[in-house]
Design a protein around this motif. Structure first.
Motif, PDB file in Angstrom:
ATOM      1  N   ASN A  29      59.166  37.779  45.545  1.00  0.00           N
ATOM      2  CA  ASN A  29      59.701  36.177  45.036  1.00  0.00           C
ATOM      3  C   ASN A  29      59.950  35.315  47.337  1.00  0.00           C
ATOM      4  O   ASN A  29      60.881  35.262  47.007  1.00  0.00           O
ATOM      5  N   ARG A  30      58.986  35.289  47.537  1.00  0.00           N
ATOM      6  CA  ARG A  30      58.743  35.296  48.545  1.00  0.00           C
ATOM      7  C   ARG A  30      57.720  34.732  48.891  1.00  0.00           C
ATOM      8  O   ARG A  30      56.927  35.564  48.718  1.00  0.00           O
ATOM      9  N   LEU A  31      57.108  34.389  50.186  1.00  0.00           N
ATOM     10  CA  LEU A  31      55.767  34.062  51.054  1.00  0.00           C
ATOM     11  C   LEU A  31      55.664  34.920  52.400  1.00  0.00           C
ATOM     12  O   LEU A  31      56.622  35.050  52.871  1.00  0.00           O
ATOM     13  N   GLU A  32      54.518  35.420  52.157  1.00  0.00           N
ATOM     14  CA  GLU A  32      53.800  36.242  53.142  1.00  0.00           C
ATOM     15  C   GLU A  32      53.123  36.192  53.789  1.00  0.00           C
ATOM     16  O   GLU A  32      51.849  35.602  53.699  1.00  0.00           O
ATOM     17  N   CYS A  33      52.635  36.151  55.351  1.00  0.00           N
ATOM     18  CA  CYS A  33      51.889  36.619  56.241  1.00  0.00           C
ATOM     19  C   CYS A  33      51.466  37.737  56.043  1.00  0.00           C
ATOM     20  O   CYS A  33      51.941  38.558  56.694  1.00  0.00           O
ATOM     21  N   PRO A  34      50.587  38.034  56.070  1.00  0.00           N
ATOM     22  CA  PRO A  34      49.888  40.023  56.072  1.00  0.00           C
ATOM     23  C   PRO A  34      49.984  39.627  57.819  1.00  0.00           C
ATOM     24  O   PRO A  34      49.353  41.040  58.251  1.00  0.00           O
ATOM     25  N   CYS A  35      49.684  38.791  58.415  1.00  0.00           N
ATOM     26  CA  CYS A  35      48.983  39.186  59.571  1.00  0.00           C
ATOM     27  C   CYS A  35      50.508  39.680  60.821  1.00  0.00           C
ATOM     28  O   CYS A  35      49.427  40.950  61.414  1.00  0.00           O
ATOM     29  N   HIS A  36      51.539  39.421  60.606  1.00  0.00           N
ATOM     30  CA  HIS A  36      52.370  40.184  61.525  1.00  0.00           C
ATOM     31  C   HIS A  36      53.561  40.011  60.532  1.00  0.00           C
ATOM     32  O   HIS A  36      54.385  40.412  61.314  1.00  0.00           O
ATOM     33  N   GLN A  37      53.276  39.838  58.887  1.00  0.00           N
ATOM     34  CA  GLN A  37      54.469  40.910  58.884  1.00  0.00           C
ATOM     35  C   GLN A  37      55.676  39.546  58.933  1.00  0.00           C
ATOM     36  O   GLN A  37      57.038  40.544  58.406  1.00  0.00           O
ATOM     37  N   GLY A  38      54.922  38.604  58.757  1.00  0.00           N
ATOM     38  CA  GLY A  38      55.872  36.957  59.062  1.00  0.00           C
ATOM     39  C   GLY A  38      56.170  36.505  56.830  1.00  0.00           C
ATOM     40  O   GLY A  38      55.738  37.137  56.206  1.00  0.00           O
ATOM     41  N   PHE A  39      57.572  36.599  56.747  1.00  0.00           N
ATOM     42  CA  PHE A  39      58.515  36.271  55.904  1.00  0.00           C
ATOM     43  C   PHE A  39      58.872  34.961  55.792  1.00  0.00           C
ATOM     44  O   PHE A  39      59.876  34.684  56.214  1.00  0.00           O
ATOM     45  N   PHE A  40      59.056  34.295  54.385  1.00  0.00           N
ATOM     46  CA  PHE A  40      59.326  33.342  54.440  1.00  0.00           C
ATOM     47  C   PHE A  40      59.968  32.801  52.618  1.00  0.00           C
ATOM     48  O   PHE A  40      59.015  33.625  51.699  1.00  0.00           O
TER      49      PHE A  40
END
Length: 78
Positions: A29-40
């Motif tokens: 239940n979050r937004l994820e950036c797969p490039c550098h493991q950023g989660f929002f």
């Protein structure tokens, strides 16, 4: 994204770190950036885990009749 039966939020799809595309991770239940493991966070676009230092810019939504329209951007980097 639908956060409740009649509640919606939308954010920029570009990570605030290096502009990689973010995606919805249903199980977490979050937004994820797969490039550098950023989660929002879904609720407000805030950073849950870095390296991003800034929240995702929020898309302003407006209801017109039975439609939900994106009408602008809020926040840094918009």
């Amino acid at each position: 994204m639908r956060t409740a039966s009649d509640s919606f939020v939308a954010y920029s799809q570009k990570c605030t770190h290096l502009s990689c595309a973010v995606y919805y991770a249903k199980e977490q239940n979050r937004l994820e950036c797969p490039c550098h493991q950023g989660f929002f966070a879904i609720a407000d676009g805030s950073v849950l885990q870095g390296p991003p230092q800034r929240a995702l810019p929020r898309v302003s939504l407006e209801r017109k009749g039975g439609q939900l329209l994106a009408v602008g951007m809020e926040g840094e980097g918009a």
